[in-house]
Design a protein around this motif. Structure first.
Motif, PDB file in Angstrom:
ATOM      1  N   ARG A  13       3.596 -13.395   2.545  1.00 28.42           N
ATOM      2  CA  ARG A  13       2.804 -13.507   1.353  1.00 28.42           C
ATOM      3  C   ARG A  13       2.289 -14.925   1.102  1.00 28.42           C
ATOM      4  O   ARG A  13       1.464 -15.115   0.272  1.00 28.42           O
ATOM      5  N   VAL A  18      -3.410 -15.070   5.448  1.00 32.66           N
ATOM      6  CA  VAL A  18      -3.224 -13.860   4.652  1.00 32.66           C
ATOM      7  C   VAL A  18      -4.205 -12.790   5.119  1.00 32.66           C
ATOM      8  O   VAL A  18      -5.394 -13.056   5.306  1.00 32.66           O
ATOM      9  N   MET A  19      -3.715 -11.571   5.293  1.00 35.40           N
ATOM     10  CA  MET A  19      -4.566 -10.483   5.749  1.00 35.40           C
ATOM     11  C   MET A  19      -5.399  -9.919   4.603  1.00 35.40           C
ATOM     12  O   MET A  19      -4.876  -9.612   3.529  1.00 35.40           O
ATOM     13  N   ARG A  20      -6.701  -9.804   4.848  1.00 34.42           N
ATOM     14  CA  ARG A  20      -7.622  -9.151   3.907  1.00 34.42           C
ATOM     15  C   ARG A  20      -8.408  -8.120   4.717  1.00 34.42           C
ATOM     16  O   ARG A  20      -9.266  -8.484   5.522  1.00 34.42           O
ATOM     17  N   ILE A  44       0.985  -6.921   0.806  1.00 36.56           N
ATOM     18  CA  ILE A  44      -0.269  -7.170   0.101  1.00 36.56           C
ATOM     19  C   ILE A  44      -0.664  -5.911  -0.678  1.00 36.56           C
ATOM     20  O   ILE A  44      -0.225  -4.807  -0.356  1.00 36.56           O
ATOM     21  N   GLY A  99      -4.053 -11.640  -0.422  1.00 33.38           N
ATOM     22  CA  GLY A  99      -4.334 -10.592   0.558  1.00 33.38           C
ATOM     23  C   GLY A  99      -4.633  -9.268  -0.108  1.00 33.38           C
ATOM     24  O   GLY A  99      -4.355  -9.071  -1.293  1.00 33.38           O
ATOM     25  N   TYR A 100      -5.175  -8.348   0.658  1.00 30.26           N
ATOM     26  CA  TYR A 100      -5.421  -7.004   0.138  1.00 30.26           C
ATOM     27  C   TYR A 100      -5.804  -6.072   1.285  1.00 30.26           C
ATOM     28  O   TYR A 100      -6.198  -6.511   2.369  1.00 30.26           O
ATOM     29  N   ARG A 208      -3.247 -12.321  13.182  1.00 23.24           N
ATOM     30  CA  ARG A 208      -2.936 -13.047  11.950  1.00 23.24           C
ATOM     31  C   ARG A 208      -2.825 -14.562  12.117  1.00 23.24           C
ATOM     32  O   ARG A 208      -3.345 -15.320  11.289  1.00 23.24           O
TER      33      ARG A 208
END
Length: 238
Positions: A13, A18-20, A44, A99-100, A208
């Motif tokens: 986190r 951060v993954m989006r 996320i 992220g989301y 990532r």
């Protein structure tokens, strides 16, 4: 594979990278299931536009009242209302780490560009557009089975095929656009859910560490649809 063990910190986190993720998938491809698995794995938010609409209507927010008014009149919810809800969800996501996983948009090129502008304004543009691919025959079979299970008489084979034809017509420009930006990742969604998830999470984990260091113009799209055997897919019969 997903979730956190008791006593384990939230490793994803916080350290950057951060993954989006945007989900681009036809009806019946399992984007809701895969979106939830990705969200749990990376810690996320899973932002599903259908859930957002229902939540705002239930809470009687200003946006929710606007949605209900449209629905009462038998009208479609306009893009700008849904995009306002997504912007609000993005702001919440920004405060919780940035992220989301977005599930339910974009459905057309106009929405794709609008989402990009929202992302730019918040410093939260997507770094992966995950394309779940499946052939129409399998999708039709799945959707007919779901309709029978849920006793939905409105989901006939003719209607399902019309929905899929419309998806192909409006989605190709979106896929090409994300491919041009170098953020497209395509996977074969026909296989069992756990195998699809394993392939997706393996690919995203590999990507990532690079997402904060490789600019979009230097990236290349990734097509994993031919790697089924490496992720446990049985060889074709006959």
């Amino acid at each position: 594979m997903t979730g956190l063990r008791a006593g384990q910190d939230e490793p994803h986190r916080w350290k950057g990278n951060v993954m989006r993720v945007l989900l681009v998938a036809p009806p019946g491809a399992g984007k809701g299931t895969q979106g939830a698995l990705i969200a749990t794995h990376f810690g996320i938010p899973h932002i599903a536009t259908g859930d957002l609409l229902r939540d705002h209507v239930a809470r009687r927010t200003e946006l929710g009242r606007a949605v209900q008014d449209r629905l009462d009149k038998g009208e479609l919810v306009p893009d700008d209302v849904v995009l306002d809800m997504v912007r609000s969800a993005f702001l919440d996501a920004k405060h919780s780490g940035g992220g989301y996983v977005l599930d339910g948009m974009p459905r057309n090129m106009q929405q794709a560009r609008a989402l990009y502008e929202i992302g730019l304004s918040l410093g939260m543009t997507a770094n992966v557009a995950l394309h779940l691919k499946a052939d129409d025959e399998e999708l039709t079979r799945r959707l007919l089975a779901r309709a029978a299970l849920e006793r939905r008489s409105d989901d006939t084979e003719e209607i399902i095929r019309r929905r899929l034809a419309l998806y192909h017509e409006v989605t190709h420009p979106i896929i090409d656009w994300y491919a041009g930006r170098g953020i497209l990742v395509s996977v074969d969604a026909v296989r069992p859910v756990d195998r699809v998830a394993r392939q997706i999470l393996t690919a995203l984990e590999a990507m990532r560490p690079l997402i904060d260091h490789v600019p979009e113009h230097a990236r290349r799209s990734v097509d994993l649809t031919g790697l089924g055997a490496a992720f446990g897919q049985s060889p074709p019969r006959g």
